[in-house]
Design an enzyme around this catalytic site. Structure first.
Site, PDB file in Angstrom:
ATOM      1  N   TYR A  18       0.804  -1.223   0.000  1.00  0.00           N
ATOM      2  CA  TYR A  18       0.000   0.000   0.000  1.00  0.00           C
ATOM      3  C   TYR A  18       0.840   1.278   0.000  1.00  0.00           C
ATOM      4  CZ  TYR A  18      -4.441  -2.404   0.372  1.00  0.00           C
ATOM      5  OH  TYR A  18      -5.545  -3.160   0.081  1.00  0.00           O
ATOM      6  N   GLU A  60      -7.746 -27.153  12.742  1.00  0.00           N
ATOM      7  CA  GLU A  60      -7.775 -26.619  11.370  1.00  0.00           C
ATOM      8  C   GLU A  60      -8.673 -25.402  11.238  1.00  0.00           C
ATOM      9  OE1 GLU A  60      -9.342 -27.791   6.882  1.00  0.00           O
ATOM     10  OE2 GLU A  60      -9.209 -29.371   8.385  1.00  0.00           O
ATOM     11  N   ASP A  62     -10.088 -31.837   9.324  1.00  0.00           N
ATOM     12  CA  ASP A  62     -11.158 -32.540   8.613  1.00  0.00           C
ATOM     13  C   ASP A  62     -10.580 -33.795   7.965  1.00  0.00           C
ATOM     14  OD1 ASP A  62     -13.042 -30.607   9.230  1.00  0.00           O
ATOM     15  OD2 ASP A  62     -12.839 -29.543   7.320  1.00  0.00           O
TER      16      ASP A  62
END
Length: 329
Positions: free
Chosen positions: A71, A157, A210
């Site tokens: 930026y 996770e 997962d």
């Protein structure tokens, strides 16, 4: 004419070392960025610009994030990814961690549980007393005086699962522990924190992911590192991490209804096939077996599937039983 030689960060330039993880091969293939070549001159100029900013920060002992750099001149840099790539190249070229360049990563991870420490500026942080999670420091290498009575670290996770465990007061109920989440693919600071916790306390580190290829991929990043950051593997990877769950074999053992499972996509199949070919899987026969089971079923499951057994099954039954009876690989 001016030029710089950069190591190519690719699979061919990375090797697997059991005690370190994915590691860049010394004297691997390099690419040259020249100031007099139309194809590479713009990148050469951007590299010089960022090097000059780094020089000023080192001289003044100030720091900036990658987003700060982007930026500072968005028209010049064009995109955040261009800045990220050049910073990685500079870090790799100089063979020093990003922190030594006085560049900090924007953090997205959270930590909670039995842990307190002091930030580099003297701010004291107590994760134990907080009812909510604490953002992972943007300057992990600067934190000191780490104190914990935790028996283990649990890497989670997803943020939703992490928040559920936090709401259930999991890190106090079972035994003192530290919980960390990178909220998906972990950022650099979250990986640095996990490594720092391992170096500081030498306690077991478990991962809760997962039961799908994406979750396994994320776990591998924590445990073995990533190709793009292989030159910093010794600062980031923690090869001792254990896979606590959700294991594909758990789905069968717990009689999870097949209607609650999700069919593989073509992308899932390709991702899993890629993971199965990686050198570190050959060193993990139990992992290999679980991945073969996942591949054969072509089904995946999120951790939330355990709520089909009961709303608090994860924190009340699943994790306590796993930790007590050694249900990890």
């Amino acid at each position: 004419m001016y030029s710089v030689s950069l190591h190519c960060i690719c699979l061919e330039c990375v090797r697997f070392k059991d005690s370190v993880g994915l590691q860049m091969i010394p004297r691997c293939t390099t690419k040259q960025i020249r100031s007099d070549c139309p194809q590479s001159a713009p990148r050469f100029a951007l590299m010089l610009k960022i090097l000059s900013m780094i020089y000023k920060m080192v001289q003044s002992n100030t720091y900036a994030t990658k987003r700060d750099i982007y930026y500072s001149d968005t028209l010049l840099f064009g995109s955040q990814s261009a800045v990220d790539s050049i910073i990685n190249d500079i870090s790799c070229m100089l063979k020093i961690p990003r922190r030594s360049l006085h560049i900090l990563s924007t953090t997205k991870g959270f930590v909670a549980g039995n842990l307190s420490y002091t930030e580099e500026d003297g701010t004291k942080v107590n994760c134990t007393c907080s009812a909510t999670a604490v953002s992972v420091s943007s300057n992990v290498q600067g934190i000191k005086n780490l104190i914990s009575h935790a028996k283990f670290v649990l890497i989670v996770e997803k943020d939703a699962t992490f928040q559920r465990l936090l709401d259930d007061d999991f890190f106090n109920k079972v035994s003192p522990c530290i919980m960390v989440t990178g909220r998906g693919v972990p950022d650099l600071n979250t990986r640095l924190l996990v490594r720092k916790l391992w170096d500081s306390f030498q306690i077991p580190i478990f991962s809760l992911m997962d039961a799908d290829p994406h979750g396994v991929e994320i776990m591998c990043v924590y445990k073995y590192g990533s190709v793009s950051m292989s030159f910093e593997a010794h600062h980031l990877a923690v090869p001792s991490i254990k896979w606590l769950g959700l294991l594909p074999s758990d789905l069968k053992r717990l009689n999870i209804n097949k209607d609650a499972l999700i069919p593989f996509t073509k992308q899932d199949q390709n991702k899993l096939a890629s993971i199965q070919k990686r050198p570190y899987i050959a060193c993990q026969p139990l992992w290999k077996k679980e991945l073969e089971m996942m591949a054969a079923s072509k089904l995946k499951a999120e951790i939330q599937v355990l709520t089909s057994l009961s709303q608090d099954y994860l924190s009340r039954v699943y994790l306590p039983n796993k930790l007590q009876f050694g249900g990890w690989i």
